[in-house]
Design a protein around this motif. Structure first.
Motif, PDB file in Angstrom:
ATOM      1  N   ARG A  31       0.814  -1.218   0.000  1.00  0.00           N
ATOM      2  CA  ARG A  31       0.000   0.000   0.000  1.00  0.00           C
ATOM      3  C   ARG A  31       0.846   1.266   0.000  1.00  0.00           C
ATOM      4  O   ARG A  31       0.359   2.351  -0.286  1.00  0.00           O
ATOM      5  CB  ARG A  31      -0.928   0.011   1.205  1.00  0.00           C
ATOM      6  N   GLY A  32       2.118   1.145   0.322  1.00  0.00           N
ATOM      7  CA  GLY A  32       3.013   2.295   0.370  1.00  0.00           C
ATOM      8  C   GLY A  32       4.235   2.075  -0.488  1.00  0.00           C
ATOM      9  O   GLY A  32       4.219   1.286  -1.434  1.00  0.00           O
ATOM     10  N   PRO A  33       5.343   2.728  -0.175  1.00  0.00           N
ATOM     11  CA  PRO A  33       6.580   2.550  -0.925  1.00  0.00           C
ATOM     12  C   PRO A  33       7.377   1.355  -0.430  1.00  0.00           C
ATOM     13  O   PRO A  33       7.011   0.705   0.555  1.00  0.00           O
ATOM     14  CB  PRO A  33       7.335   3.858  -0.637  1.00  0.00           C
ATOM     15  N   VAL A  34       8.479   1.066  -1.101  1.00  0.00           N
ATOM     16  CA  VAL A  34       9.398   0.040  -0.629  1.00  0.00           C
ATOM     17  C   VAL A  34       9.921   0.433   0.757  1.00  0.00           C
ATOM     18  O   VAL A  34      10.291   1.586   0.981  1.00  0.00           O
ATOM     19  CB  VAL A  34      10.575  -0.128  -1.607  1.00  0.00           C
ATOM     20  N   ALA A  35       9.901  -0.526   1.684  1.00  0.00           N
ATOM     21  CA  ALA A  35      10.379  -0.305   3.062  1.00  0.00           C
ATOM     22  C   ALA A  35       9.658   0.850   3.731  1.00  0.00           C
ATOM     23  O   ALA A  35      10.227   1.559   4.551  1.00  0.00           O
ATOM     24  CB  ALA A  35      11.890  -0.071   3.080  1.00  0.00           C
ATOM     25  N   GLY A  36       8.373   1.013   3.423  1.00  0.00           N
ATOM     26  CA  GLY A  36       7.610   2.120   3.979  1.00  0.00           C
ATOM     27  C   GLY A  36       7.085   1.880   5.383  1.00  0.00           C
ATOM     28  O   GLY A  36       6.569   2.795   6.012  1.00  0.00           O
ATOM     29  N   GLY A  37       7.244   0.666   5.897  1.00  0.00           N
ATOM     30  CA  GLY A  37       6.766   0.348   7.243  1.00  0.00           C
ATOM     31  C   GLY A  37       7.913   0.137   8.204  1.00  0.00           C
ATOM     32  O   GLY A  37       8.830   0.951   8.312  1.00  0.00           O
ATOM     33  N   THR A  38       7.893  -1.006   8.872  1.00  0.00           N
ATOM     34  CA  THR A  38       8.905  -1.293   9.885  1.00  0.00           C
ATOM     35  C   THR A  38      10.318  -1.297   9.323  1.00  0.00           C
ATOM     36  O   THR A  38      11.254  -0.827   9.973  1.00  0.00           O
ATOM     37  CB  THR A  38       8.605  -2.652  10.558  1.00  0.00           C
ATOM     38  N   SER A  39      10.497  -1.833   8.119  1.00  0.00           N
ATOM     39  CA  SER A  39      11.846  -1.929   7.551  1.00  0.00           C
ATOM     40  C   SER A  39      12.525  -0.574   7.419  1.00  0.00           C
ATOM     41  O   SER A  39      13.736  -0.456   7.589  1.00  0.00           O
ATOM     42  CB  SER A  39      11.806  -2.615   6.181  1.00  0.00           C
ATOM     43  N   GLY A  40      11.745   0.452   7.114  1.00  0.00           N
ATOM     44  CA  GLY A  40      12.311   1.781   6.953  1.00  0.00           C
ATOM     45  C   GLY A  40      12.553   2.498   8.264  1.00  0.00           C
ATOM     46  O   GLY A  40      13.092   3.609   8.276  1.00  0.00           O
ATOM     47  N   SER A  41      12.175   1.873   9.372  1.00  0.00           N
ATOM     48  CA  SER A  41      12.319   2.502  10.688  1.00  0.00           C
ATOM     49  C   SER A  41      13.291   1.756  11.591  1.00  0.00           C
ATOM     50  O   SER A  41      13.363   2.035  12.776  1.00  0.00           O
ATOM     51  CB  SER A  41      10.950   2.581  11.382  1.00  0.00           C
ATOM     52  N   GLY A  42      14.016   0.793  11.031  1.00  0.00           N
ATOM     53  CA  GLY A  42      14.920  -0.015  11.836  1.00  0.00           C
ATOM     54  C   GLY A  42      16.366   0.386  11.658  1.00  0.00           C
ATOM     55  O   GLY A  42      16.721   1.172  10.782  1.00  0.00           O
ATOM     56  N   GLU A  43      17.209  -0.182  12.510  1.00  0.00           N
ATOM     57  CA  GLU A  43      18.641   0.111  12.464  1.00  0.00           C
ATOM     58  C   GLU A  43      19.392  -0.817  11.514  1.00  0.00           C
ATOM     59  O   GLU A  43      20.572  -0.592  11.246  1.00  0.00           O
ATOM     60  CB  GLU A  43      19.227  -0.005  13.873  1.00  0.00           C
ATOM     61  N   GLY A  44      18.754  -1.869  11.059  1.00  0.00           N
ATOM     62  CA  GLY A  44      19.423  -2.791  10.144  1.00  0.00           C
ATOM     63  C   GLY A  44      20.278  -3.822  10.834  1.00  0.00           C
ATOM     64  O   GLY A  44      21.252  -4.321  10.264  1.00  0.00           O
ATOM     65  N   ASN A  45      19.913  -4.203  12.049  1.00  0.00           N
ATOM     66  CA  ASN A  45      20.743  -5.124  12.826  1.00  0.00           C
ATOM     67  C   ASN A  45      20.633  -6.560  12.326  1.00  0.00           C
ATOM     68  O   ASN A  45      19.539  -7.064  12.078  1.00  0.00           O
ATOM     69  CB  ASN A  45      20.327  -5.100  14.295  1.00  0.00           C
ATOM     70  N   LEU A  46      21.786  -7.218  12.223  1.00  0.00           N
ATOM     71  CA  LEU A  46      21.870  -8.638  11.905  1.00  0.00           C
ATOM     72  C   LEU A  46      22.582  -9.296  13.081  1.00  0.00           C
ATOM     73  O   LEU A  46      23.810  -9.360  13.133  1.00  0.00           O
ATOM     74  CB  LEU A  46      22.667  -8.864  10.612  1.00  0.00           C
ATOM     75  N   GLY A 166       1.743   1.437  -3.721  1.00  0.00           N
ATOM     76  CA  GLY A 166       0.668   2.413  -3.553  1.00  0.00           C
ATOM     77  C   GLY A 166      -0.716   1.839  -3.723  1.00  0.00           C
ATOM     78  O   GLY A 166      -1.677   2.584  -3.951  1.00  0.00           O
ATOM     79  N   GLU A 167      -0.849   0.528  -3.591  1.00  0.00           N
ATOM     80  CA  GLU A 167      -2.155  -0.118  -3.714  1.00  0.00           C
ATOM     81  C   GLU A 167      -2.364  -1.058  -2.523  1.00  0.00           C
ATOM     82  O   GLU A 167      -1.616  -2.011  -2.346  1.00  0.00           O
ATOM     83  CB  GLU A 167      -2.280  -0.897  -5.020  1.00  0.00           C
ATOM     84  N   GLU A 168      -3.375  -0.769  -1.737  1.00  0.00           N
ATOM     85  CA  GLU A 168      -3.665  -1.598  -0.565  1.00  0.00           C
ATOM     86  C   GLU A 168      -4.466  -2.823  -0.964  1.00  0.00           C
ATOM     87  O   GLU A 168      -5.427  -2.734  -1.743  1.00  0.00           O
ATOM     88  CB  GLU A 168      -4.443  -0.785   0.466  1.00  0.00           C
ATOM     89  N   VAL A 169      -4.087  -3.968  -0.451  1.00  0.00           N
ATOM     90  CA  VAL A 169      -4.859  -5.187  -0.680  1.00  0.00           C
ATOM     91  C   VAL A 169      -6.149  -5.097   0.126  1.00  0.00           C
ATOM     92  O   VAL A 169      -6.129  -4.922   1.345  1.00  0.00           O
ATOM     93  CB  VAL A 169      -4.047  -6.433  -0.270  1.00  0.00           C
ATOM     94  N   THR A 170      -7.260  -5.200  -0.562  1.00  0.00           N
ATOM     95  CA  THR A 170      -8.567  -5.088   0.089  1.00  0.00           C
ATOM     96  C   THR A 170      -9.267  -6.433   0.244  1.00  0.00           C
ATOM     97  O   THR A 170     -10.253  -6.537   0.971  1.00  0.00           O
ATOM     98  CB  THR A 170      -9.479  -4.148  -0.716  1.00  0.00           C
ATOM     99  N   ALA A 171      -8.763  -7.458  -0.442  1.00  0.00           N
ATOM    100  CA  ALA A 171      -9.371  -8.792  -0.320  1.00  0.00           C
ATOM    101  C   ALA A 171      -8.359  -9.844  -0.722  1.00  0.00           C
ATOM    102  O   ALA A 171      -7.555  -9.640  -1.634  1.00  0.00           O
ATOM    103  CB  ALA A 171     -10.615  -8.903  -1.201  1.00  0.00           C
ATOM    104  N   ALA A 186      -7.912  -1.770  -5.018  1.00  0.00           N
ATOM    105  CA  ALA A 186      -8.942  -0.902  -5.604  1.00  0.00           C
ATOM    106  C   ALA A 186      -8.804  -0.815  -7.114  1.00  0.00           C
ATOM    107  O   ALA A 186      -9.766  -0.455  -7.800  1.00  0.00           O
ATOM    108  CB  ALA A 186      -8.842   0.495  -4.982  1.00  0.00           C
ATOM    109  N   ARG A 187      -7.636  -1.160  -7.645  1.00  0.00           N
ATOM    110  CA  ARG A 187      -7.384  -0.971  -9.070  1.00  0.00           C
ATOM    111  C   ARG A 187      -7.315  -2.255  -9.873  1.00  0.00           C
ATOM    112  O   ARG A 187      -7.403  -2.224 -11.099  1.00  0.00           O
ATOM    113  CB  ARG A 187      -6.083  -0.193  -9.270  1.00  0.00           C
ATOM    114  N   ARG A 188      -7.117  -3.398  -9.207  1.00  0.00           N
ATOM    115  CA  ARG A 188      -6.889  -4.620  -9.991  1.00  0.00           C
ATOM    116  C   ARG A 188      -7.182  -5.873  -9.173  1.00  0.00           C
ATOM    117  O   ARG A 188      -7.266  -5.828  -7.948  1.00  0.00           O
ATOM    118  CB  ARG A 188      -5.459  -4.651 -10.517  1.00  0.00           C
ATOM    119  N   ARG A 189      -7.246  -6.996  -9.902  1.00  0.00           N
ATOM    120  CA  ARG A 189      -7.298  -8.310  -9.273  1.00  0.00           C
ATOM    121  C   ARG A 189      -6.139  -9.126  -9.825  1.00  0.00           C
ATOM    122  O   ARG A 189      -5.913  -9.160 -11.039  1.00  0.00           O
ATOM    123  CB  ARG A 189      -8.621  -9.010  -9.561  1.00  0.00           C
ATOM    124  N   LEU A 190      -5.421  -9.754  -8.948  1.00  0.00           N
ATOM    125  CA  LEU A 190      -4.309 -10.613  -9.332  1.00  0.00           C
ATOM    126  C   LEU A 190      -4.681 -12.048  -9.014  1.00  0.00           C
ATOM    127  O   LEU A 190      -4.985 -12.379  -7.860  1.00  0.00           O
ATOM    128  CB  LEU A 190      -3.042 -10.223  -8.568  1.00  0.00           C
TER     129      LEU A 190
END
Length: 387
Positions: A31-46, A166-171, A186-190
């Motif tokens: 629904r957002g960009p690449v790494a737009g959630g938790t991944s973009g807010s982390g320190e990158g620890n391995l 930029g497309e949220e899964v609705t079903a 909202a725009r397609r079915r896969l």
């Protein structure tokens, strides 16, 4: 299409990468960009240093090996740095507990070395005096998580994967007999026979859309980012209390100092944990605790400016283990979520495991302990019919 991956964070990107490399036709939807959630807010620890002997440690060790391979295989730099971790004890009792923990890890093959007070200062000259000692973990590493996710998806794209942002899964649709048949936005079915739920803290919602249930909750954390301080801090350095906080299920605010430099220069300061839903407001208490704890470890930081503060939400599951594998009630639905603060580190092994389950290949690591079925109650997970 063979597979739709929901989520363009590091875990979803790793799933897409290994699936595409295996020859599967893949689409990634977020629904957002690449790494737009938790991944973009982390320190990158391995990290291996914070994991007790058991299945998560084995998954982390495999993932660390895979990250080393990916650092060479991916087309551009992901800032992979085998920097090592340094866990420090304030007193003899903490040191004793760390020694027991490290001894058990060493029996499992983890590289670890006890370091006395003089050795601590040799490795980190700016550490506070008076520490009792600590342990050095040379295998601990770091990547830049947003860059890593982007590079994994870029490579998956070259292997034929499709990226839909930029497309949220609705079903999540199913056949009359309860098998996954596709996803809708909202725009397609896969159309697809398999869906990987790699939606991070929103993975519970995706499970519900498919007619299942997964008790993923957000666990908020803050990171302070300082002005550039090249080479000031050489390792990932954290206090003994961090290990206990990682394993804790407490909802209230918990903080323990974690301090590390980055290739770009700024120092990252964590770590806090609290379950407050998706509340993004800055917590003055959390920030003050983090700053105070960091300067306690490194007094030199008291004179340093913090340029920004950001928060993220770790995808928390009650037993602190991720969900990796097929849903027990919805055929064709796979989960790759709930890694809490270890998602960056565990991403490659998770992606490889999911791909091997999809292709029927022999598993490279036992993911039985991460079976989503351990968390799903039958009464809460009845497949929907014919939608």
């Amino acid at each position: 299409m063979d597979l739709v991956v929901i989520g363009a964070g590091v875990v979803g990107a790793a799933c897409a990468y290994y699936a595409a490399q295996a020859g599967l036709s893949v689409a990634v939807v977020d629904r957002g960009p690449v790494a737009g959630g938790t991944s973009g807010s982390g320190e990158g620890n391995l990290l291996v240093s914070d994991k007790e002997p058991g299945p998560e440690l084995e998954l982390a060790r495999m993932s660390l090996s895979l990250w080393g391979e990916l650092a060479h295989a991916l087309p551009h730099d992901i800032e992979f740095e085998l920097k090592g971790g340094l866990v420090v004890a304030e007193d003899d009792e903490q040191l004793r507990r760390l020694r027991e923990f490290a001894t058990a890890q060493a029996r499992c093959g983890v590289a670890v070395e006890e370091v006395d007070t003089r050795g601590l200062r040799a490795r980190e000259p700016h550490l506070a005096p008076g520490l009792a000692g600590g342990f050095h973990y040379p295998e601990d590493a770091q990547v830049q998580p947003a860059r890593a996710a982007a590079r994994l998806l870029e490579s998956a794209g070259r292997a034929g994967a499709r990226l839909i942002l930029g497309e949220e899964v609705t079903a999540v649709t199913t056949t009359p007999d309860g098998r996954v048949s596709g996803v809708r936005t909202a725009r397609r079915r896969l159309l697809t026979g398999a869906v990987v739920n790699a939606a991070g803290t929103w993975a519970g919602r995706i499970a519900e859309l498919a007619g299942s249930h997964l008790p993923v909750q957000p666990r908020r954390g803050f990171v302070l980012v300082t002005e550039p301080l090249p080479s000031l801090i050489r390792h990932k350095v954290y206090a003994a209390g961090y290990v206990a906080d990682v394993a804790s299920g407490e909802a209230e605010l918990q903080t323990s100092p974690v301090v590390e430099g980055t290739p770009a220069g700024p120092v990252l300061i964590g770590a806090s944990r609290e379950r407050v839903g998706f509340d993004r407001r800055i917590s003055a208490e959390a920030v003050q605790r983090l700053a105070g704890a960091a300067t306690g470890l490194f007094p030199v930081l008291a004179q340093v400016r913090v340029l920004r503060i950001y928060c993220g939400f770790r995808p928390y599951l009650p037993d602190h283990l991720p969900a990796i594998g097929p849903d027990p009630y919805v055929s064709g639905l796979f989960h790759a979520c709930g890694h809490e603060g270890a998602g960056i580190g565990l991403a490659p092994a998770t992606g490889l495991a999911i791909t091997q389950q999809l292709t029927g290949e022999r598993a490279a690591v036992d993911v039985g302990p991460f079976d989503p079925g351990r968390l799903v109650e039958p009464a809460a997970a009845q497949p929907r019919r014919g939608n």
